[in-house]
Design an enzyme around this catalytic site. Sequence first.
Site, PDB file in Angstrom:
ATOM      1  N   CYS A  78      -1.702   7.841 -19.815  1.00 38.99           N
ATOM      2  CA  CYS A  78      -0.502   7.313 -20.453  1.00 38.99           C
ATOM      3  C   CYS A  78       0.311   6.449 -19.507  1.00 38.99           C
ATOM      4  O   CYS A  78       1.412   6.821 -19.077  1.00 38.99           O
ATOM      5  CB  CYS A  78       0.307   8.462 -21.022  1.00 38.99           C
ATOM      6  SG  CYS A  78      -0.597   9.234 -22.367  1.00 38.99           S
TER       7      CYS A  78
ATOM      8  N   GLY B 163     -15.922   0.325   6.248  1.00 35.28           N
ATOM      9  CA  GLY B 163     -15.855   1.260   5.131  1.00 35.28           C
ATOM     10  C   GLY B 163     -16.364   0.577   3.873  1.00 35.28           C
ATOM     11  O   GLY B 163     -17.480   0.799   3.409  1.00 35.28           O
ATOM     12  N   ARG B 164     -15.526  -0.328   3.348  1.00 37.54           N
ATOM     13  CA  ARG B 164     -15.834  -1.003   2.096  1.00 37.54           C
ATOM     14  C   ARG B 164     -17.199  -1.695   2.122  1.00 37.54           C
ATOM     15  O   ARG B 164     -17.968  -1.601   1.168  1.00 37.54           O
ATOM     16  CB  ARG B 164     -14.749  -2.054   1.819  1.00 37.54           C
ATOM     17  CG  ARG B 164     -14.839  -2.698   0.448  1.00 37.54           C
ATOM     18  CD  ARG B 164     -13.849  -3.858   0.335  1.00 37.54           C
ATOM     19  NE  ARG B 164     -12.523  -3.511   0.763  1.00 37.54           N
ATOM     20  CZ  ARG B 164     -11.563  -3.007  -0.028  1.00 37.54           C
ATOM     21  NH1 ARG B 164     -11.823  -2.822  -1.302  1.00 37.54           N
ATOM     22  NH2 ARG B 164     -10.387  -2.717   0.456  1.00 37.54           N
TER      23      ARG B 164
ATOM     24  N   ARG C 183      -7.943   1.566  -8.184  1.00 36.67           N
ATOM     25  CA  ARG C 183      -7.816   0.226  -7.593  1.00 36.67           C
ATOM     26  C   ARG C 183      -7.265  -0.827  -8.558  1.00 36.67           C
ATOM     27  O   ARG C 183      -6.413  -1.622  -8.152  1.00 36.67           O
ATOM     28  CB  ARG C 183      -9.152  -0.234  -6.981  1.00 36.67           C
ATOM     29  CG  ARG C 183      -9.618   0.647  -5.802  1.00 36.67           C
ATOM     30  CD  ARG C 183     -10.835   0.072  -5.088  1.00 36.67           C
ATOM     31  NE  ARG C 183     -10.490  -1.125  -4.362  1.00 36.67           N
ATOM     32  CZ  ARG C 183     -10.744  -2.351  -4.760  1.00 36.67           C
ATOM     33  NH1 ARG C 183     -11.419  -2.562  -5.870  1.00 36.67           N
ATOM     34  NH2 ARG C 183     -10.359  -3.371  -4.045  1.00 36.67           N
TER      35      ARG C 183
HETATM   36  C1  PLP Z   1      -9.252   1.645   6.393  1.00 34.50           C
HETATM   37  C2  PLP Z   1      -9.649   1.454   7.809  1.00 34.50           C
HETATM   38  C3  PLP Z   1     -10.926   0.996   8.124  1.00 34.50           C
HETATM   39  C4  PLP Z   1     -11.940   0.581   7.078  1.00 34.50           C
HETATM   40  O1  PLP Z   1     -11.563  -0.562   6.420  1.00 34.50           O
HETATM   41  P1  PLP Z   1     -12.606  -1.289   5.412  1.00 34.50           P
HETATM   42  O2  PLP Z   1     -11.851  -2.410   4.887  1.00 34.50           O
HETATM   43  O3  PLP Z   1     -12.980  -0.296   4.393  1.00 34.50           O
HETATM   44  O4  PLP Z   1     -13.775  -1.703   6.236  1.00 34.50           O
HETATM   45  C5  PLP Z   1     -11.269   0.899   9.454  1.00 34.50           C
HETATM   46  N1  PLP Z   1     -10.394   1.233  10.428  1.00 34.50           N
HETATM   47  C6  PLP Z   1      -9.136   1.669  10.160  1.00 34.50           C
HETATM   48  C7  PLP Z   1      -8.235   2.016  11.274  1.00 34.50           C
HETATM   49  C8  PLP Z   1      -8.724   1.788   8.842  1.00 34.50           C
HETATM   50  O5  PLP Z   1      -7.492   2.211   8.572  1.00 34.50           O
END
Ligand code: PLP
Length: 428
Positions: free
Chosen positions: A345, A279-280, A316
């Site tokens: 606030c 993801g990240r 974040r």
């Molecule tokens: C959040 C999550 C991801 C993605 O994590 P990243 O750190 O963004 O790569 C992948 N698999 C599961 C099961 C997650 O909960």
Amino acid sequence: MTREAGFGFRDGVLHAERVSLATIAEAVGTPTYVYSAGALRAAARRFREALSPIPRKSLAFAVKANPSLAVLSLLRGEGFGADIVSGGELTAALQAGMAAGDIVYSGVGKTPAELAQALHAGVGHINLESEREGEVLAAMATRIGLTATALLRVNPDVDAGTHAKITTGKSDSKFGVAFAQALDIYDRLAGRAGIAMQGIAVHIGSQIIDPAPMEAAYRKIAQLVALLRARGHPITHVDLGGGLGVDYRGGADGDVLAYGAMVARVTRDWDVTLMFEPGRYIAAHAGVLLTRVLWVKPGSDCPFVVVDAGMNDLARPALYDAWHEFTAVAPTGKTIRAHVVGPVCESSDRFARACLIDRVAEGDLAVLRDVGAYGASMASCYNSRALVAEIMVDGDRHAVTAPRIAAAAIRTQSVPAWLEAAPLHHAA
Ligand SMILES: *Cc1c(COP(=O)(O)O)cnc(C)c1O
């Protein structure tokens, strides 16, 4: 990945690819998330390339990092499926054109309604978080006359060594079944009608730079795969999760090539289809949050730069003490030491504390960088603020991919009739 793949200066003005952020601010206003299609594609390709030594694999983008339909559609075009954690994310992935078979459903709290939705949609893999969830799914599938393909998520009891709020693979974490119980639970689930157990899933956390804990987790999974096969289970899939981190201070990201090489080495004899859920790593550098300076007001030690983006737009820093670099869109070359805060606030609505930043004045544009993952996806309307807008830039094209929406338009509210009718009460 270098940030410059998506964002860089041209004639002294920060651009997303070939579009000036000043132009975008004029057209759409602020605060606005701006994504670079080129940066997303580059990261997606780099990730896939790094896994080229792995013969059988599938890649699923973790939708919770960025559920923008435009982002998901772009990544579908790069051959990614989706890792989802809710029925809403399932809807988003399907809407973005992802094939149901390329969707993996993770998450510790799927509701029966969500499981039914996933079954009817034909989701490729449902990652079970408990034996009970598997029982409910099996019974439901049998009733409908379908077979769910599933993996068992195992908690390998490995500390990912990142922020406590994003570590998921220690024994006291809520995720997965305990390693010691995994064999017996798998045995029992595999014997049930309605589900076809295909293997194991693991995900130890997020923002992982050091690959050692991942390797430790994967080695434990290797033991489990061997033991399951010894018990006669045909293991065809192992989901290795996501978690590869990025550097938010302009340094080196998690080494994706080293990660790919490590995975190839550790899994050489597994003979399975490996699943990945980044993801990240894919999205973080591909987005900035464009904001305007509202006020610069004196503080006791250094001034407060009050911007129009708040913790409701980017959670974040408040949530994880995360750092996002603050850069002027048209920097003068001068710097000041200042606090950068939002309008919400809460004292936690703060993006920088006494940091050396580009000198900015009232009305200037600036960005918070590297917010393409877990940025807009966590946005809220706290303080009854509008839900932040999103834009995608691709070369010299740009388009609004999510308009700004007033808080009142998102949640339609009503006042009970008995309150409307109540007489006014005046204090004496
Ligand atoms: C959040 C999550 C991801 C993605 O994590 P990243 O750190 O963004 O790569 C992948 N698999 C599961 C099961 C997650 O909960």
